[in-house]
Design a protein around this motif. Structure first.
Motif, PDB file in Angstrom:
ATOM      1  N   ILE A   1      98.318  47.755  86.457  1.00  0.00           N
ATOM      2  CA  ILE A   1      97.504  48.773  85.801  1.00  0.00           C
ATOM      3  C   ILE A   1      97.873  48.823  84.321  1.00  0.00           C
ATOM      4  N   GLU A   2      96.878  49.068  83.477  1.00  0.00           N
ATOM      5  CA  GLU A   2      97.102  49.160  82.038  1.00  0.00           C
ATOM      6  C   GLU A   2      96.938  50.600  81.586  1.00  0.00           C
ATOM      7  N   PHE A   3      97.872  51.041  80.731  1.00  0.00           N
ATOM      8  CA  PHE A   3      97.821  52.397  80.184  1.00  0.00           C
ATOM      9  C   PHE A   3      98.315  52.371  78.741  1.00  0.00           C
ATOM     10  N   ASN A   4      97.491  52.858  77.835  1.00  0.00           N
ATOM     11  CA  ASN A   4      97.825  52.919  76.405  1.00  0.00           C
ATOM     12  C   ASN A   4      98.252  51.566  75.841  1.00  0.00           C
ATOM     13  N   GLY A   5      97.606  50.509  76.299  1.00  0.00           N
ATOM     14  CA  GLY A   5      97.912  49.184  75.786  1.00  0.00           C
ATOM     15  C   GLY A   5      99.093  48.503  76.442  1.00  0.00           C
ATOM     16  N   ASP A   6      99.795  49.207  77.338  1.00  0.00           N
ATOM     17  CA  ASP A   6     100.927  48.628  78.065  1.00  0.00           C
ATOM     18  C   ASP A   6     100.524  48.352  79.511  1.00  0.00           C
ATOM     19  N   LYS A   7     101.143  47.341  80.093  1.00  0.00           N
ATOM     20  CA  LYS A   7     100.853  46.994  81.483  1.00  0.00           C
ATOM     21  C   LYS A   7     102.009  47.437  82.389  1.00  0.00           C
ATOM     22  N   PHE A   8     101.634  47.891  83.599  1.00  0.00           N
ATOM     23  CA  PHE A   8     102.610  48.398  84.554  1.00  0.00           C
ATOM     24  C   PHE A   8     102.352  47.783  85.930  1.00  0.00           C
ATOM     25  N   LEU A   9     103.454  47.484  86.632  1.00  0.00           N
ATOM     26  CA  LEU A   9     103.365  47.199  88.055  1.00  0.00           C
ATOM     27  C   LEU A   9     103.635  48.506  88.775  1.00  0.00           C
ATOM     28  N   VAL A  10     102.727  48.903  89.662  1.00  0.00           N
ATOM     29  CA  VAL A  10     102.862  50.196  90.321  1.00  0.00           C
ATOM     30  C   VAL A  10     102.830  50.034  91.839  1.00  0.00           C
ATOM     31  N   THR A  11     103.581  50.898  92.506  1.00  0.00           N
ATOM     32  CA  THR A  11     103.517  51.001  93.965  1.00  0.00           C
ATOM     33  C   THR A  11     103.284  52.467  94.291  1.00  0.00           C
ATOM     34  N   ASN A  12     103.305  52.793  95.561  1.00  0.00           N
ATOM     35  CA  ASN A  12     103.159  54.199  95.952  1.00  0.00           C
ATOM     36  C   ASN A  12     104.473  54.964  95.803  1.00  0.00           C
ATOM     37  N   PHE A  13     105.541  54.266  95.364  1.00  0.00           N
ATOM     38  CA  PHE A  13     106.845  54.929  95.268  1.00  0.00           C
ATOM     39  C   PHE A  13     107.606  54.645  93.969  1.00  0.00           C
ATOM     40  N   ASN A  14     107.153  53.673  93.152  1.00  0.00           N
ATOM     41  CA  ASN A  14     107.812  53.442  91.863  1.00  0.00           C
ATOM     42  C   ASN A  14     106.887  52.681  90.921  1.00  0.00           C
ATOM     43  N   HIS A  15     107.347  52.471  89.698  1.00  0.00           N
ATOM     44  CA  HIS A  15     106.565  51.686  88.741  1.00  0.00           C
ATOM     45  C   HIS A  15     107.493  51.042  87.720  1.00  0.00           C
ATOM     46  N   PHE A  16     107.026  49.962  87.105  1.00  0.00           N
ATOM     47  CA  PHE A  16     107.776  49.249  86.078  1.00  0.00           C
ATOM     48  C   PHE A  16     106.854  48.906  84.909  1.00  0.00           C
ATOM     49  N   GLN A  17     107.312  49.194  83.706  1.00  0.00           N
ATOM     50  CA  GLN A  17     106.568  48.773  82.532  1.00  0.00           C
ATOM     51  C   GLN A  17     106.907  47.317  82.234  1.00  0.00           C
ATOM     52  N   LEU A  18     105.883  46.508  82.002  1.00  0.00           N
ATOM     53  CA  LEU A  18     106.098  45.080  81.802  1.00  0.00           C
ATOM     54  C   LEU A  18     106.506  44.759  80.370  1.00  0.00           C
ATOM     55  N   LYS A  19     107.399  43.785  80.260  1.00  0.00           N
ATOM     56  CA  LYS A  19     107.756  43.214  78.966  1.00  0.00           C
ATOM     57  C   LYS A  19     106.839  42.015  78.699  1.00  0.00           C
ATOM     58  N   LYS A  20     106.822  41.563  77.454  1.00  0.00           N
ATOM     59  CA  LYS A  20     106.013  40.388  77.135  1.00  0.00           C
ATOM     60  C   LYS A  20     106.483  39.151  77.884  1.00  0.00           C
ATOM     61  N   SER A  21     107.784  39.130  78.208  1.00  0.00           N
ATOM     62  CA  SER A  21     108.359  37.971  78.894  1.00  0.00           C
ATOM     63  C   SER A  21     108.141  37.990  80.407  1.00  0.00           C
ATOM     64  N   ASP A  22     107.576  39.077  80.930  1.00  0.00           N
ATOM     65  CA  ASP A  22     107.340  39.186  82.380  1.00  0.00           C
ATOM     66  C   ASP A  22     106.074  38.430  82.747  1.00  0.00           C
ATOM     67  N   LYS A  23     106.227  37.333  83.459  1.00  0.00           N
ATOM     68  CA  LYS A  23     105.092  36.474  83.803  1.00  0.00           C
ATOM     69  C   LYS A  23     104.941  36.210  85.298  1.00  0.00           C
ATOM     70  N   ILE A  24     106.064  36.094  86.012  1.00  0.00           N
ATOM     71  CA  ILE A  24     106.036  35.626  87.401  1.00  0.00           C
ATOM     72  C   ILE A  24     106.630  36.682  88.332  1.00  0.00           C
ATOM     73  N   ILE A  25     106.033  36.801  89.509  1.00  0.00           N
ATOM     74  CA  ILE A  25     106.531  37.696  90.548  1.00  0.00           C
ATOM     75  C   ILE A  25     106.649  36.927  91.856  1.00  0.00           C
ATOM     76  N   PHE A  26     107.759  37.144  92.556  1.00  0.00           N
ATOM     77  CA  PHE A  26     107.897  36.617  93.910  1.00  0.00           C
ATOM     78  C   PHE A  26     107.250  37.602  94.879  1.00  0.00           C
ATOM     79  N   ILE A  27     106.305  37.120  95.679  1.00  0.00           N
ATOM     80  CA  ILE A  27     105.728  37.931  96.747  1.00  0.00           C
ATOM     81  C   ILE A  27     106.119  37.268  98.058  1.00  0.00           C
TER      82      ILE A  27
END
Length: 232
Positions: free
Chosen positions: A169-195
């Motif tokens: 999700i994007e908010f105020n120009g920043d991107k966030f990974l969100v769940t129903n229990f937490n969230h993380f603001q992404l850095k420019k270097s954040d590219k890959i996620i293990f699922i």
């Protein structure tokens, strides 16, 4: 009569000497710790005036001012490692106890945010030790402002999560990974996620998974991925 006066003098001198000895021993067996901080409402983060701070011996040592600030000194037992506690009270709020173990620290200062929960609401009281180096109120003010910013982000993310199951999700120009229990603001270097142990581009997560299926999401610093997500 002569002997009686002699014994009275001896008794008085002995009493004074014993009192001085006890006083010196008391000073040797105790150290002074300086405390400061701000008391706020845990829900609104607004300052709470006239909150009372007690030491572990139930001695009233301070009261927060109109801006929630307090500063005081407390005596604690001098041992190899520093243990002490204090507690904060205010009518209509839950009491919060702060218990500390500072090991063999030589830093005898503590700067805090103390957040009290209203008794009519869920108990979300918390406390943060901000510094053991400085008692300046500016430290507490800066930390409070950061907490308020984080709270504002969380409120707006909840609004943006309504009616969808997106993870990115994007908010105020920043991107966030969100769940129903937490969230993380992404850095420019954040590219890959293990699922579930497989690497994917963060940009495609909304097409890969439903937010309700997430069991765990953590930052995962390694050469390949920056986040780790599981659905089991």
């Amino acid at each position: 009569m002569k002997y009686r006066n002699y014994f009275i003098k001896v008794y008085l001198i002995s009493t004074v000497l014993w009192s001085n000895f006890c006083l010196s021993q008391s000073k040797l067996n105790h150290i002074t710790i300086s405390l400061s901080g701000v008391v706020v409402d845990a829900k609104t983060l607004n300052p709470i005036p006239n909150a009372i701070i007690f030491d572990e011996f139930d001695k009233r040592v301070a009261e927060s001012d109109k801006n929630g600030f307090f500063e005081t000194k407390i005596n604690v037992i001098n041992s190899e490692e520093i243990y002490f506690e204090f507690y904060v009270t205010k009518s209509r709020y839950n009491i919060i106890h702060q218990r500390e173990h500072w090991g063999k620290s030589k830093d005898l200062k503590g700067n805090y945010i103390i957040a009290l929960s209203n008794k009519n609401e869920p108990d979300n009281s918390f406390s943060n030790l901000l510094s053991t180096k400085s008692l300046k109120h500016r430290i507490a003010i800066n930390s409070l402002n950061k907490l308020r910013q984080e709270k504002n982000i969380a409120i707006n993310l909840l609004k943006l999560m309504t009616g969808n199951k997106k993870i990115l999700i994007e908010f105020n120009g920043d991107k966030f990974l969100v769940t129903n229990f937490n969230h993380f603001q992404l850095k420019k270097s954040d590219k890959i996620i293990f699922i579930n142990d497989k690497p994917y581009s963060i940009e495609e997560v909304n097409n890969l998974i439903n937010r309700d299926n997430i069991k765990n999401l953590t930052r995962f610093e390694n050469p390949i991925a920056q986040f780790y997500l599981t659905t089991y």
